[in-house]
Design a protein around this motif. Structure first.
Motif, PDB file in Angstrom:
ATOM      1  N   TYR A  67      35.259  44.612  39.488  1.00  0.00           N
ATOM      2  CA  TYR A  67      35.368  44.620  40.947  1.00  0.00           C
ATOM      3  C   TYR A  67      34.096  44.060  41.578  1.00  0.00           C
ATOM      4  O   TYR A  67      34.133  43.184  42.433  1.00  0.00           O
ATOM      5  CB  TYR A  67      35.628  46.048  41.425  1.00  0.00           C
ATOM      6  CG  TYR A  67      35.656  46.232  42.930  1.00  0.00           C
ATOM      7  CD1 TYR A  67      36.794  45.909  43.663  1.00  0.00           C
ATOM      8  CD2 TYR A  67      34.555  46.752  43.615  1.00  0.00           C
ATOM      9  CE1 TYR A  67      36.837  46.086  45.029  1.00  0.00           C
ATOM     10  CE2 TYR A  67      34.583  46.935  44.981  1.00  0.00           C
ATOM     11  CZ  TYR A  67      35.731  46.603  45.686  1.00  0.00           C
ATOM     12  OH  TYR A  67      35.764  46.779  47.047  1.00  0.00           O
ATOM     13  N   ALA A  68      32.946  44.574  41.092  1.00  0.00           N
ATOM     14  CA  ALA A  68      31.671  44.120  41.644  1.00  0.00           C
ATOM     15  C   ALA A  68      31.492  42.622  41.434  1.00  0.00           C
ATOM     16  O   ALA A  68      30.867  41.932  42.247  1.00  0.00           O
ATOM     17  CB  ALA A  68      30.522  44.890  40.983  1.00  0.00           C
ATOM     18  N   GLU A  69      32.074  42.116  40.342  1.00  0.00           N
ATOM     19  CA  GLU A  69      31.950  40.701  40.021  1.00  0.00           C
ATOM     20  C   GLU A  69      32.804  39.844  40.954  1.00  0.00           C
ATOM     21  O   GLU A  69      32.399  38.755  41.367  1.00  0.00           O
ATOM     22  CB  GLU A  69      32.424  40.546  38.570  1.00  0.00           C
ATOM     23  CG  GLU A  69      32.038  39.307  37.862  1.00  0.00           C
ATOM     24  CD  GLU A  69      32.687  39.325  36.472  1.00  0.00           C
ATOM     25  OE1 GLU A  69      32.461  40.295  35.709  1.00  0.00           O
ATOM     26  OE2 GLU A  69      33.457  38.402  36.177  1.00  0.00           O
ATOM     27  N   GLU A  70      34.001  40.323  41.285  1.00  0.00           N
ATOM     28  CA  GLU A  70      34.953  39.506  42.031  1.00  0.00           C
ATOM     29  C   GLU A  70      34.835  39.647  43.537  1.00  0.00           C
ATOM     30  O   GLU A  70      35.273  38.785  44.288  1.00  0.00           O
ATOM     31  CB  GLU A  70      36.395  39.859  41.627  1.00  0.00           C
ATOM     32  CG  GLU A  70      36.744  39.609  40.174  1.00  0.00           C
ATOM     33  CD  GLU A  70      36.693  38.138  39.809  1.00  0.00           C
ATOM     34  OE1 GLU A  70      36.759  37.292  40.720  1.00  0.00           O
ATOM     35  OE2 GLU A  70      36.563  37.840  38.601  1.00  0.00           O
ATOM     36  N   ILE A  71      34.273  40.787  43.993  1.00  0.00           N
ATOM     37  CA  ILE A  71      34.327  41.056  45.433  1.00  0.00           C
ATOM     38  C   ILE A  71      33.286  40.240  46.193  1.00  0.00           C
ATOM     39  O   ILE A  71      32.172  40.049  45.724  1.00  0.00           O
ATOM     40  CB  ILE A  71      34.155  42.578  45.693  1.00  0.00           C
ATOM     41  CG1 ILE A  71      34.491  42.942  47.135  1.00  0.00           C
ATOM     42  CG2 ILE A  71      32.749  43.031  45.353  1.00  0.00           C
ATOM     43  CD1 ILE A  71      35.934  43.164  47.380  1.00  0.00           C
ATOM     44  N   GLU A  72      33.661  39.732  47.355  1.00  0.00           N
ATOM     45  CA  GLU A  72      32.727  39.034  48.236  1.00  0.00           C
ATOM     46  C   GLU A  72      32.174  40.023  49.261  1.00  0.00           C
ATOM     47  O   GLU A  72      30.977  40.240  49.345  1.00  0.00           O
ATOM     48  CB  GLU A  72      33.467  37.877  48.929  1.00  0.00           C
ATOM     49  CG  GLU A  72      32.693  37.155  50.010  1.00  0.00           C
ATOM     50  CD  GLU A  72      31.589  36.282  49.434  1.00  0.00           C
ATOM     51  OE1 GLU A  72      31.805  35.722  48.347  1.00  0.00           O
ATOM     52  OE2 GLU A  72      30.509  36.184  50.071  1.00  0.00           O
ATOM     53  N   ILE A 121      37.609  41.469  50.804  1.00  0.00           N
ATOM     54  CA  ILE A 121      37.744  40.030  50.593  1.00  0.00           C
ATOM     55  C   ILE A 121      37.083  39.639  49.276  1.00  0.00           C
ATOM     56  O   ILE A 121      35.917  39.965  49.031  1.00  0.00           O
ATOM     57  CB  ILE A 121      37.138  39.242  51.769  1.00  0.00           C
ATOM     58  CG1 ILE A 121      37.897  39.628  53.044  1.00  0.00           C
ATOM     59  CG2 ILE A 121      37.260  37.736  51.529  1.00  0.00           C
ATOM     60  CD1 ILE A 121      37.400  38.957  54.292  1.00  0.00           C
ATOM     61  N   LEU A 122      37.845  38.963  48.417  1.00  0.00           N
ATOM     62  CA  LEU A 122      37.325  38.561  47.114  1.00  0.00           C
ATOM     63  C   LEU A 122      36.621  37.210  47.216  1.00  0.00           C
ATOM     64  O   LEU A 122      36.773  36.483  48.194  1.00  0.00           O
ATOM     65  CB  LEU A 122      38.467  38.461  46.099  1.00  0.00           C
ATOM     66  CG  LEU A 122      39.264  39.737  45.838  1.00  0.00           C
ATOM     67  CD1 LEU A 122      40.316  39.478  44.785  1.00  0.00           C
ATOM     68  CD2 LEU A 122      38.355  40.871  45.399  1.00  0.00           C
ATOM     69  N   LYS A 123      35.875  36.873  46.164  1.00  0.00           N
ATOM     70  CA  LYS A 123      35.122  35.616  46.152  1.00  0.00           C
ATOM     71  C   LYS A 123      36.043  34.406  46.227  1.00  0.00           C
ATOM     72  O   LYS A 123      35.685  33.364  46.748  1.00  0.00           O
ATOM     73  CB  LYS A 123      34.270  35.532  44.877  1.00  0.00           C
ATOM     74  CG  LYS A 123      33.128  36.530  44.886  1.00  0.00           C
ATOM     75  CD  LYS A 123      31.920  36.034  44.103  1.00  0.00           C
ATOM     76  CE  LYS A 123      30.732  36.942  44.320  1.00  0.00           C
ATOM     77  NZ  LYS A 123      30.629  38.005  43.302  1.00  0.00           N
ATOM     78  N   ASN A 124      37.298  34.534  45.684  1.00  0.00           N
ATOM     79  CA  ASN A 124      38.215  33.409  45.739  1.00  0.00           C
ATOM     80  C   ASN A 124      38.969  33.331  47.072  1.00  0.00           C
ATOM     81  O   ASN A 124      39.945  32.602  47.206  1.00  0.00           O
ATOM     82  CB  ASN A 124      39.196  33.452  44.563  1.00  0.00           C
ATOM     83  CG  ASN A 124      40.012  34.741  44.541  1.00  0.00           C
ATOM     84  OD1 ASN A 124      40.003  35.501  45.511  1.00  0.00           O
ATOM     85  ND2 ASN A 124      40.712  34.995  43.449  1.00  0.00           N
ATOM     86  N   GLY A 125      38.526  34.116  48.066  1.00  0.00           N
ATOM     87  CA  GLY A 125      39.100  34.029  49.402  1.00  0.00           C
ATOM     88  C   GLY A 125      40.301  34.919  49.644  1.00  0.00           C
ATOM     89  O   GLY A 125      40.805  35.013  50.761  1.00  0.00           O
TER      90      GLY A 125
END
Lengths: 246, 204, 201
Positions: A67-72, A121-125
């Protein structure tokens, strides 16, 4: 010794109650952190699964890592869709809004709680939003992952407390039900903006999926939950869209 | 109107026996004839009707997260919900014991017909189950919880009298030996449960 | 009775479900999946065993008037502990959620109270512990047999793994709780055909 006397009975009962209450309080305090960690990891894993990340078989810690990796970013919005405050997303202090029941009260206008809807909101938008409502026997809830365009659904994940196993519980257990959501579009501005239709969604209708056969009430409850929450999020998504167009 | 729908729903749709299968032990044990079934059924209605609203208040003002905020702001964070099982069952057991004493003292005729069932009820899952479901359903006020209690009680009563009537007739039928008694009763209850399913999913 | 008899009787000849007809409620609700049935069986075994042990230790001191309340408090304490522990272990957490109120209802599971009244209050701690454990196991055995058939035919899986060939149409009737009653009825039928002394006149 007379075990039937009044004083003996009272002293005995008091003693038992005090001992039992002591053990329980100790156990509750001692076990609470690990219980909360379990709940948190489960919520996170459900959000990630909604966004089509595989989390099955991961340990609690690696779910949090993922989660910490993917979340923006994550924040809370009010009823008008404006951002109120941020939620921390750092690995050591992940903040979530997991009391969906209270939020559901606020949306329904039952009072006692302030609307504070979470947006992740995730890093991939991809934006992840929750929903919550009543199924046949108890609450149903879940997460919708929405593509950066603000209307296409990337995926969804649902859970329930006590729906009939094998029927209503398929909202959670049946991957075929969940994958129906992928690629569908939310019809913002329409009422209802998304439909779960008994007997099958008509060919070509972009904002509808098939209900579960034999679980009419669960499907209907989930439909209501999704629509109520989408309506609450509508101001936010409209605002995002207008800012992008400008 | 909401009360009526909740009432009808808790009798037929959410029937304690046929939808949740609660209180089965005494249900199967005491349904050999209509008269005793009648007594136990009435006792269940009475105890449910009295303990469920009590437990509702207990849950609302003591147990659920933030319930103690009426004591002052510093208690708003207290969450005593881990105590709910034990307090619910304590209320039920204490109430049953109290009723037993009162009835024995003042209404001996009622005691002789109902009294023997009272201790059985303290450990009837339907009573504790009612309180646990009440906690899950979070009703808006005491009135709703009382209506729910009355409805569930009547549903249970209906179910036990129905089964007792069937079993009275069944005593004369030619059942295979190994199935006689409890075996055929299980199958009968199963079939009754399937019949009651026609009410499932009805929304009022 | 020897300790061995104390242990073996509840498994077959005096099985709590098929012979004594106790603890039926939960056996219907939790037998849809084998995993749920297994966790429930273990929880009940732990609770019956320990509650028998504790109440047997306390048996000489309990005031008769508040006997039922004291029993319920001890049982409730054990059940809450089991519930809290299941909730705090990573592996059992999802199963505890699935069992929801039925874990709490172990408190009123007639097997627990029945064995305390019938055995623990009149016997020494060690035989009581064995009697409690054996009754829990006897109960769990039936639970697992019922869950095996219901999961196999109702979902086509065992322990969540697909065993039926692809294209197997799941049987929704098996999943519904009334079918568990019919299944237990059939188990009683088989049990009593094999052991004629249990047949009712």
């Amino acid at each position: 010794m007379n075990t039937n006397g009044n004083i003996y009975t009272i002293v005995y009962t008091t003693l038992i109650v005090v001992v039992v209450a002591g053990i329980l309080a100790a156990a509750a305090t001692f076990l609470k952190p690990s219980q909360q960690a379990n709940i948190k990891a489960e919520t996170i894993s459900q959000m990630l699964q909604a966004a089509q990340f595989e989390t099955a078989g991961l340990s609690n810690a690696s779910k949090l890592d993922k989660y910490a990796e993917e979340i923006e970013c994550a924040f809370v919005i009010d009823a008008s869709g404006a951002k109120v405050r941020d939620l921390s997303v750092s690995r050591d202090n992940i903040q979530l809004i997991d009391n969906l029941k209270a939020q559901n009260y606020a949306i329904a206008g039952k009072g006692g709680y302030e609307t504070g809807l979470p947006v992740y909101i995730l890093k991939n938008g991809v934006t992840i939003i929750p929903c919550y409502g009543a199924g046949l026997w108890g609450p149903v809830w879940g997460y919708l992952a929405i593509e950066p365009d603000g209307c296409t659904i990337k995926g969804a994940y649902f859970d329930h407390e006590s729906e009939t196993a094998g029927l209503g519980s398929r909202i959670k257990d049946d991957p075929a039900f969940r994958t129906q959501f992928c690629g569908k579009k939310i019809a913002w501005g329409q009422k209802p903006s998304f439909e779960i239709i008994k007997g099958g969604a008509p060919e070509g209708q972009e904002n509808a999926i098939d209900a579960i056969t034999g679980a009419t009430m669960t499907s209907r409850g989930l439909d209501a939950a999704i629509n109520t929450w989408l309506a609450a999020y509508e101001p936010y998504f409209t605002a995002v869209k207008t800012t992008e167009e400008e | 109107m909401e009360y009526v729908s909740l009432f009808v729903k808790s009798i037929f749709v959410d029937n304690m026996i046929f939808a949740y299968f609660l209180g089965m032990c005494s249900y199967l044990a005491v349904s050999k004839n209509v008269k005793t079934a009648n007594g136990l059924g009435l006792a269940v209605i009475f105890v449910l009707l009295c303990t469920l609203p009590l437990n509702y208040l207990l849950n609302k003002y003591v147990l659920q997260p933030g319930a103690l905020s009426w004591l002052g702001g510093q208690f708003a964070e207290v969450d005593l919900s881990f105590l709910s099982f034990i307090l619910f069952i304590a209320v039920i057991a204490a109430f049953v014991q109290l009723v037993e004493m009162v009835v024995e003292r003042y209404l001996p005729s009622l005691y002789s017909s109902l009294g023997i069932f009272l201790p059985l009820i303290a450990v009837n899952c339907a009573i504790l189950g009612g309180s646990l479901f009440m906690q899950q359903k979070d009703f808006a006020n005491v009135g709703e919880s009382a209506v729910y209690a009355l409805g569930s009680g009547i549903g249970w009563y209906l179910a036990i009298v129905l089964l007792a009537a069937i079993r009275e007739k069944m005593a004369y039928s030619n059942v295979p030996k190994p199935l006689k008694g409890i075996g055929i009763t299980f199958i009968t209850v199963g079939l009754m449960g399937i019949a009651f399913m026609i009410f499932m999913g009805i929304s009022l | 009775m020897t300790l061995k008899e104390t242990f073996l009787t509840p498994l077959f000849k005096g099985n709590p479900i098929t012979v004594l007809v106790l603890g039926i409620c939960s056996s219907l609700a939790v037998t849809v999946t084998l995993k749920g049935a297994l966790v429930m069986a273990l929880s009940v075994t732990v609770v019956t065993g320990l509650s028998n042990l504790v109440l047997s230790l306390l048996r000489k001191g309990i005031p008769n008037r508040v006997r039922i309340i004291v029993q319920l408090v001890v049982v409730a304490l054990l059940v809450i502990l089991v519930d809290q522990i299941l909730k705090s272990i990573e592996v059992t957490f999802p199963i505890d959620k699935q069992l929801s109120v039925y874990i709490g209802l172990i408190i009123t599971n007639c097997i627990v109270m029945g064995r305390i009244e019938a055995f623990a209050l009149g016997n020494k701690p060690i035989p009581s512990l064995i009697d409690g454990l054996a009754n829990g196991l006897g109960y769990g055995m039936i639970l697992i047999v019922v869950a095996f058939f219901r999961e196999l035919f109702g979902s086509g899986t065992l322990f969540g793994l697909q065993v039926m060939p692809a294209g197997y149409v799941t049987n929704n009737l098996v999943i519904l709780p009334p079918f568990a009653l019919i299944l237990i009825g059939c188990i009683i039928w088989i049990h009593r055909s094999a052991d004629k002394s249990l047949q009712e006149k």
